[in-house]
Design a protein around this motif. Structure first.
Motif, PDB file in Angstrom:
ATOM      1  N   THR A   1       0.836  -1.214   0.000  1.00 31.53           N
ATOM      2  CA  THR A   1       0.000   0.000   0.000  1.00 31.53           C
ATOM      3  C   THR A   1       0.864   1.255   0.000  1.00 31.53           C
ATOM      4  O   THR A   1       0.551   2.231  -0.699  1.00 31.53           O
ATOM      5  CB  THR A   1      -0.924  -0.006   1.233  1.00 31.53           C
TER       6      THR A   1
ATOM      7  N   TYR B   1       0.551   4.104  -3.074  1.00 37.49           N
ATOM      8  CA  TYR B   1       0.146   5.506  -2.892  1.00 37.49           C
ATOM      9  C   TYR B   1       1.319   6.467  -3.075  1.00 37.49           C
ATOM     10  O   TYR B   1       1.115   7.609  -3.517  1.00 37.49           O
ATOM     11  CB  TYR B   1      -0.514   5.689  -1.530  1.00 37.49           C
TER      12      TYR B   1
ATOM     13  N   GLU C   1      -7.609   9.538  -9.970  1.00 40.96           N
ATOM     14  CA  GLU C   1      -6.678   9.070  -8.943  1.00 40.96           C
ATOM     15  C   GLU C   1      -7.420   8.677  -7.670  1.00 40.96           C
ATOM     16  O   GLU C   1      -7.112   7.657  -7.037  1.00 40.96           O
ATOM     17  CB  GLU C   1      -5.673  10.176  -8.646  1.00 40.96           C
ATOM     18  N   THR C   2      -8.434   9.454  -7.297  1.00 51.11           N
ATOM     19  CA  THR C   2      -9.229   9.135  -6.107  1.00 51.11           C
ATOM     20  C   THR C   2      -9.984   7.824  -6.290  1.00 51.11           C
ATOM     21  O   THR C   2     -10.011   6.966  -5.392  1.00 51.11           O
ATOM     22  CB  THR C   2     -10.212  10.278  -5.822  1.00 51.11           C
TER      23      THR C   2
ATOM     24  N   GLY D   1      -7.574   4.926  -6.050  1.00 55.36           N
ATOM     25  CA  GLY D   1      -7.188   4.668  -4.666  1.00 55.36           C
ATOM     26  C   GLY D   1      -8.271   3.939  -3.887  1.00 55.36           C
ATOM     27  O   GLY D   1      -7.991   3.026  -3.103  1.00 55.36           O
TER      28      GLY D   1
ATOM     29  N   THR E   1      -5.796   0.363   5.377  1.00 58.41           N
ATOM     30  CA  THR E   1      -5.365   1.033   4.144  1.00 58.41           C
ATOM     31  C   THR E   1      -5.633   2.532   4.212  1.00 58.41           C
ATOM     32  O   THR E   1      -4.786   3.348   3.846  1.00 58.41           O
ATOM     33  CB  THR E   1      -6.095   0.419   2.939  1.00 58.41           C
TER      34      THR E   1
ATOM     35  N   VAL F   1      -2.841   5.781   4.243  1.00 55.73           N
ATOM     36  CA  VAL F   1      -2.904   6.980   3.393  1.00 55.73           C
ATOM     37  C   VAL F   1      -2.819   8.239   4.246  1.00 55.73           C
ATOM     38  O   VAL F   1      -2.073   9.180   3.935  1.00 55.73           O
ATOM     39  CB  VAL F   1      -4.203   6.973   2.560  1.00 55.73           C
TER      40      VAL F   1
END
Length: 344
Positions: free
Chosen positions: A254, A258, A282-283, A286, A307, A311
């Motif tokens: 992860t 990111y 991108e969001t 993710g 996760t 972030v």
């Protein structure tokens, strides 16, 4: 002339006027359209007082030419057409008047309607007299030259008075303002982008794309196939070891995913609409990654929360890193400045 050399439409003469400008003033809509077709760059030319073809068409009551100009600029598909359209429709002359301001001063209902139909026309630009488009119309209303049809058009737009708009900061005020964390982040990102050549940027984008592909595939298909809870464990210790290995794999995978995703965002060129589109993609990517990790784990809810926590921790780490870098920079800069004064 156009058939011989299309660039002749852009040759400047007295007062900076080009043949294209003379066609606009004379009202020859057909030749104006021909110029736009064979030499579209002529639309960016301005004369010595800062006026472009749109100003000239409004000032000389050339409605048909104005229709050709607005229709032509909105149909442009050449490189950087979006920025060209914004500059052309909102160009200010030396009195800071746009074509919309001039149409309002002339009380030209048809020109105002036509310009307001263009989505990229700025309705609330303040001219040299400190007036917006709506202020000029209000002055006409007080003078008795108000048009009810024009009032209906204005009410449907997002027009504001100059008094109700926030005042823009002067450049000197911006430069004198104290540094904030957001300012430091922006400066560091801009410096990193400007110090990276196009070749290096392209190579880094390829590397980060490969990292994203590999880590996303790992989230979809973790090593060993299905997650440990579905395998018949030989003992409880084996199950715990497998779950611990899966947890470590998820954490580091992860972080790699990111990190690559955020670095791609930093390396891409800054263009408003493109950046908004990429940030949304991108969001979504993710979120899909977090759901994939949760689906292929023994405890979906816990792994999804983990996760999301990774972030947040990564973003906090970047913010703290830049904050520490800012303090170090100030300390080093202050030390060097002190040494300079001592030397003097």
């Amino acid at each position: 002339m156009l058939k011989h050399d299309p660039s002749l439409a852009c040759v400047k003469g007295r007062n900076g006027l080009t043949p294209f400008h003379f066609l606009v003033v004379s009202g020859n809509a057909d030749l104006v359209a021909e110029c736009l077709n064979v030499s579209p760059e002529c639309i960016e030319d301005v004369c010595v007082n800062g006026q472009n073809a749109l100003h000239l068409a409004v000032m000389n009551d050339r409605l048909e030419v104005l229709q050709v100009l607005t229709g032509g600029i909105q149909r442009m598909s050449q490189r950087n057409a979006f920025n060209i359209e914004i500059r052309f429709l909102n160009k200010e002359d030396f009195s800071y008047n746009t074509a919309l301001h001039l149409a309002a001063y002339k009380d030209d209902l048809q020109a105002v309607r036509l310009l307001l139909k263009c989505q990229l026309v700025e309705r609330n630009t303040v001219n040299g007299d400190g007036l917006t488009f709506l202020d000029i119309l209000r002055n006409l209303e007080n003078a008795g030259d108000w048009d009810l049809d024009l009032e209906q058009v204005v009410l449907k737009t997002r027009c504001k008075e100059a008094a109700s708009m926030p005042k823009a900061k002067a450049v000197s005020e911006i430069l004198k303002s104290p540094f904030t964390l957001k300012t430091c982040q922006s400066i560091i990102a801009k410096r990193m982008r400007s110090n990276t050549s196009e070749e290096v940027r392209g190579a880094l984008l390829i590397v980060f794309t490969l990292i994203i592909t590999a880590t996303y595939q790992t989230a979809l298909q973790p090593p060993g196939g299905e997650h440990p809870s579905k395998d018949p464990p030989s003992s409880k210790n084996d199950l715990r070891i497998k779950q611990a290995f899966l947890l470590l794999l998820c954490v580091f995978n992860t972080m790699c995913f990111y990190c690559a995703l955020f670095n791609i965002c930093r390396l891409l060129p800054r263009k408003p609409h493109f950046n908004a589109w990429f940030m949304s993609v991108e969001t979504y990517l993710g979120v899909c990654y977090a759901l994939a990790v949760a689906e292929n784990s023994p405890d979906p809810l816990s792994f999804f929360a983990m996760t999301c926590a990774i972030v947040q921790l990564y973003l906090t780490y970047i913010a703290l890193l830049e904050l520490v870098g800012r303090k170090i920079y100030r300390t080093v800069a202050g030390t060097e400045l002190e040494k300079g004064f001592i030397g003097l």
